[in-house]
Design an enzyme around this catalytic site. Structure first.
Site, PDB file in Angstrom:
ATOM      1  N   PHE A 266       4.508  33.199 -41.449  1.00 41.58           N
ATOM      2  CA  PHE A 266       4.594  31.895 -41.007  1.00 41.58           C
ATOM      3  C   PHE A 266       3.458  30.932 -40.946  1.00 41.58           C
ATOM      4  CE2 PHE A 266       5.821  28.658 -38.115  1.00 41.58           C
ATOM      5  CZ  PHE A 266       7.267  28.439 -38.500  1.00 41.58           C
TER       6      PHE A 266
ATOM      7  N   ASP B  94      -4.976  32.014 -41.195  1.00 40.07           N
ATOM      8  CA  ASP B  94      -4.266  31.295 -40.197  1.00 40.07           C
ATOM      9  C   ASP B  94      -4.331  31.962 -38.871  1.00 40.07           C
ATOM     10  OD1 ASP B  94      -2.459  30.140 -38.554  1.00 40.07           O
ATOM     11  OD2 ASP B  94      -0.698  30.298 -40.413  1.00 40.07           O
TER      12      ASP B  94
ATOM     13  N   LYS C  25      -2.180  25.404 -31.813  1.00 40.63           N
ATOM     14  CA  LYS C  25      -1.566  25.849 -30.537  1.00 40.63           C
ATOM     15  C   LYS C  25      -2.484  25.916 -29.331  1.00 40.63           C
ATOM     16  CE  LYS C  25       1.928  29.186 -32.551  1.00 40.63           C
ATOM     17  NZ  LYS C  25       3.146  28.515 -32.154  1.00 40.63           N
TER      18      LYS C  25
END
Ligand SMILES: Cc1ncc(COP(=O)(O)O)c(C=O)c1O
Length: 395
Positions: free
Chosen positions: A135, A220, A249
């Site tokens: 993702f 990532d 995040k």
């Protein structure tokens, strides 16, 4: 249903199946809804509220910055941006930073950087190899990078230049590498796709392959970074160094921010080739600096390592008791609990009734990603609620 929930349906696009509570306040590891009900938060704003809700050090830094300078054009030097970049570089294996506003935007920029590298160094190679179950975000290009058909199908045709291969298989990466390949992009642990842990040697072998082919490795670390897995960055546990790494995040405790970090040799943008109006904005960077400094000074990653083990051990005890628990996996405070059938939503609701917020990862799995400042007591509290919730499902 409260009025806010009716109004939401009237005014907002229907992009998420919401849990039917309206959160109005957060403090530390707890949040409250509009009726004053308290919840222990093991969702943490989707792995964002690393220091808990409304952490005093971040409030102080943001308040000071709000009264000083909120936004300036990137044509000018601003101090918080430089301070945060310096702290990131001093504490990682990367040399240069570009700031943006979200995870998807960071990954999109990382892909542009790798393509630029390919143009300059690899005869125009532009393809990025990613894995199934990954993702990487919701922009059109990141949907193409994300190896999950449910995110891709509604939007075909997708931008080209992405090859999705089998996860945890170096052979498939090798088979997909051509003279058009400029990079491999991976999450050290697949978060959204299922908290999927690769074999111990996977990342190191991919690194060797990238070196052999002269292509870049993009990690990532949007979900795994900044202490989540028990070290500041997950790559530190895997014996590899990326050429490019992305963060978002937890970086600024909930103030939107994203970052692309690169080694000097991969840092090939020149003025005008990439940019952002809000990226590197003083407010977000002040929040980011306060957050990262706290993570480093308080050894938050060390706390994650020990509390994460405690959580997994507790879940394993539940696994002994409830035969329908089929798997417990994770690193640090990124943990999944899998069931033999599709009861995840029922468990989420049973936990909610008892004052615990957890995330439904799949129809048959939960994900725990609490604030990184939690202690064993909060884990005990969560496990007791989970135990009661699971009992209610079986009875
Ligand atoms: C590994 C990873 N990359 C990228 C993203 C996208 O980040 P954002 O939602 O900030 O665009 C996410 C979000 O869950 C993620 O977990």
């Amino acid at each position: 249903m409260s009025n806010w929930q009716e109004l939401e349906q009237q005014y907002l696009m229907n992009t998420v199946e919401r849990i039917p509570i309206t959160l109005v306040r957060g403090q530390g590891v707890r949040v409250w809804d509009e009726d004053g009900r308290e919840y222990l938060d093991f969702v943490g704003g989707w792995a964002v509220n690393s220091l808990g809700h409304c952490p005093p050090v971040v409030i102080k830094a943001v308040e000071e910055q709000l009264n000083t300078l909120i936004q300036a054009s990137n044509q000018f030097y601003t101090i918080p941006q430089v301070r945060l970049a310096e702290l990131l570089v001093q504490n990682s294996c990367l040399d240069k930073v570009f700031f943006c506003n979200s995870g998807a935007e960071a990954n999109d920029g990382a892909v542009k950087l790798a393509r630029r590298y390919g143009k300059l160094n690899l005869n125009g190679a532009y393809e990025i190899v990613t894995t199934m179950g990954s993702f990487h975000g919701r922009t059109l290009a990141m949907v193409a990078a994300t190896g999950q058909s449910k995110f891709q199908q509604p939007y075909v045709p997708l931008p080209n230049g992405f090859v999705n291969v089998e996860y945890n298989s170096v052979e498939s990466i090798k088979a997909a590498t051509t003279n058009q390949t400029c990079a491999v992009m991976l999450e050290p642990v697949q978060g959204e796709g299922g908290v999927n842990l690769p074999d111990d040697s996977y990342l190191a072998t991919v690194r060797e392959w990238c070196d052999r082919m002269g292509i870049l490795l993009i990690l990532d670390e949007i979900q795994t970074g900044l202490g989540r897995t028990g070290t500041l960055f997950a790559y530190q546990q895997l014996g590899v160094e990326p050429d490019i790494m992305t963060l978002a995040k937890g970086l600024a405790s909930g103030i939107p921010i994203g970052a692309i970090l690169a080694k000097d040799r991969a840092s090939v943008f020149t003025p005008g080739e990439h940019g952002s109006t809000f990226g590197g904005n003083p407010l977000a960077c002040a929040a980011g600096y306060a957050t990262l400094k706290f993570i480093l000074d308080q050894n938050i990653a060390g706390n994650v390592m020990s509390v994460g083990h405690y959580l997994i051990t507790g879940l394993e005890s539940l696994g002994q008791k409830f035969q329908f628990i089929t798997d417990i996996r994770g690193r640090g405070l990124l943990v999944a609990l899998e069931f033999s059938s599709d009861i995840a939503q029922a468990v989420v609701m049973a936990c909610l009734d008892r004052g615990l917020l957890v995330n439904r990862l799949k129809t048959n799995a939960l994900r725990f990603m609490p604030p990184l400042i939690i202690g064993n007591e909060e884990v005990d509290e969560a496990l007791a609620i989970l135990n009661a919730a699971l009992s209610s499902i079986t009875n």
